[in-house]
Design a protein around this motif. Structure first.
Motif, short mmCIF file in Angstrom:
data_model
loop_
_atom_site.label_atom_id
_atom_site.label_comp_id
_atom_site.label_asym_id
_atom_site.label_seq_id
_atom_site.Cartn_x
_atom_site.Cartn_y
_atom_site.Cartn_z
N PHE A 102 0.83 -1.21 0.00
CA PHE A 102 0.00 0.00 0.00
C PHE A 102 0.86 1.25 0.00
N ARG A 103 2.00 1.20 0.70
CA ARG A 103 2.90 2.35 0.72
C ARG A 103 3.44 2.63 -0.68
N ARG A 104 3.87 1.58 -1.38
CA ARG A 104 4.39 1.77 -2.74
C ARG A 104 3.30 2.32 -3.66
N GLY A 105 2.07 1.85 -3.45
CA GLY A 105 0.98 2.39 -4.25
C GLY A 105 0.78 3.87 -4.01
N ASP A 106 0.85 4.28 -2.74
CA ASP A 106 0.70 5.70 -2.40
C ASP A 106 1.81 6.53 -3.03
N GLU A 107 3.02 5.98 -3.00
CA GLU A 107 4.16 6.70 -3.58
C GLU A 107 3.99 6.84 -5.09
N GLY A 108 3.47 5.78 -5.73
CA GLY A 108 3.23 5.85 -7.16
C GLY A 108 2.18 6.89 -7.51
N GLU A 112 2.67 10.29 -9.77
CA GLU A 112 1.80 10.59 -10.91
C GLU A 112 1.13 11.95 -10.75
N GLN A 113 0.72 12.28 -9.52
CA GLN A 113 0.10 13.59 -9.29
C GLN A 113 1.10 14.71 -9.53
N GLU A 114 2.35 14.48 -9.11
CA GLU A 114 3.38 15.49 -9.33
C GLU A 114 3.65 15.68 -10.83
#
Length: 304
Positions: A102-108, A112-114
């Motif tokens: 889940f952490r890696r998903g949040d980082e991804g 993408e938002q950036e």
């Protein structure tokens, strides 16, 4: 699919239509809460949120077509117990791997938002004005003296000079330019009204290249109308940044906005383009050519 699952899916759709979180969205809220505070009480809340998702939709709740909902099922299984009763026995490392997933998903998502923030840097930061609808209206007693949005209509009588000729309205100019025969062009140009010019133009033989150049021609005519009549330009500018929906019944769906996305609304789009050009002229000192855009250094109007 079970009767219970079907009713749960219907309930989810009702929530969605009312702008409220669905069971899937509430499940994700519970995941975030557990990530922030990985305490047993939050894991129990997460389990309840997961089980509230219709059973036939649980494997899709994470949006992962490869792992499906396995990271979540592992996280919800107590240490030393088998996943789903007959799966692998869960260890502390497996719990941590699920949290890392889940952490890696949040980082991804953050990356993408950036990236999109940079790529979409010119996107409006907030909602624009409500759409402006340009209605086709008939005035049996003549056009009103006080200007209004009706002045945006192509049949509104505003004499314009374009491509070396003068036309009583945009509609006169458009249909006159569409014809292959000079005699038809003169007849349309002298029609008593814009709609009569349209009727004549619709019966005349069109020039062979008209489908390819009609957008440029219409754009040039609109540009001429609003640059040559400042009072009409003010009406167009008064629409702000609103989407312009050009409706009616006399123009083809190519030009007007038709319900259910059946119309292309090119008139509305071109009006928005000309509006932007007028604003650019005011703020940047730009001077759009009333005769139309240029191609290879030549005005398209001279080619028409």
């Amino acid at each position: 699919m079970t009767p219970e699952g079907f009713l749960s899916a219907v309930a989810d759709k009702i929530e969605e239509l009312n702008g409220r979180p669905t069971t899937g969205q509430r499940c994700w809220e519970a995941i975030r809460r557990y990530q922030q505070e990985p305490e047993e009480r939050n894991r129990e809340l997460l389990r309840d949120a997961y089980l509230a998702v219709p059973a036939h939709r649980r494997i899709y709740v994470l949006g992962d077509m490869d792992l499906q909902d396995r990271p979540l099922r592992i996280l919800l299984t107590n240490l030393g117990e088998a996943v789903d009763g007959d799966g692998p026995v869960v260890t502390a490392d497996m719990h941590q791997e699920s949290l890392d997933y889940f952490r890696r998903g949040d980082e991804g998502v953050a990356r993408e938002q950036e990236r999109r923030t940079v790529q979409y840097a010119d996107d409006p930061s907030g909602p624009g004005q409500a759409a402006v609808i340009s209605h086709q209206t008939v005035y049996p007693q003549g056009w009103p003296e006080a200007l209004g949005l009706f002045a945006l209509r192509n049949d509104y009588p505003a004499q314009i000079a374009f491509a070396g000729e003068t036309y009583p309205s945009v509609l006169h100019g458009y249909w006159a330019l569409s014809t292959a025969d000079t005699a038809d062009r003169r007849l349309i140009q002298e029609a008593p009204s814009g709609r009569e010019a349209q009727d004549l133009g619709g019966r005349a033989v069109q020039r062979a290249d008209w489908p390819a150049i009609r957008l440029a021609a219409m754009g040039g005519l609109l540009r001429a109308k609003f640059t040559q009549h400042p009072e009409l330009a003010e009406i167009l500018l008064s629409t702000g940044d609103a989407t312009i929906s050009y409706t009616g019944f006399s123009d083809s769906p190519f030009w007007r906005d038709v319900p259910d996305s059946c119309g292309r609304n090119w008139m509305g789009r071109l009006l928005e383009l000309v509006r932007s050009e007028l604003l650019a002229k005011q703020s940047l000192g730009a001077h759009p050519d009333p005769g139309g855009p240029t191609v290879a250094g030549k005005s398209t109007s001279s080619q028409i």
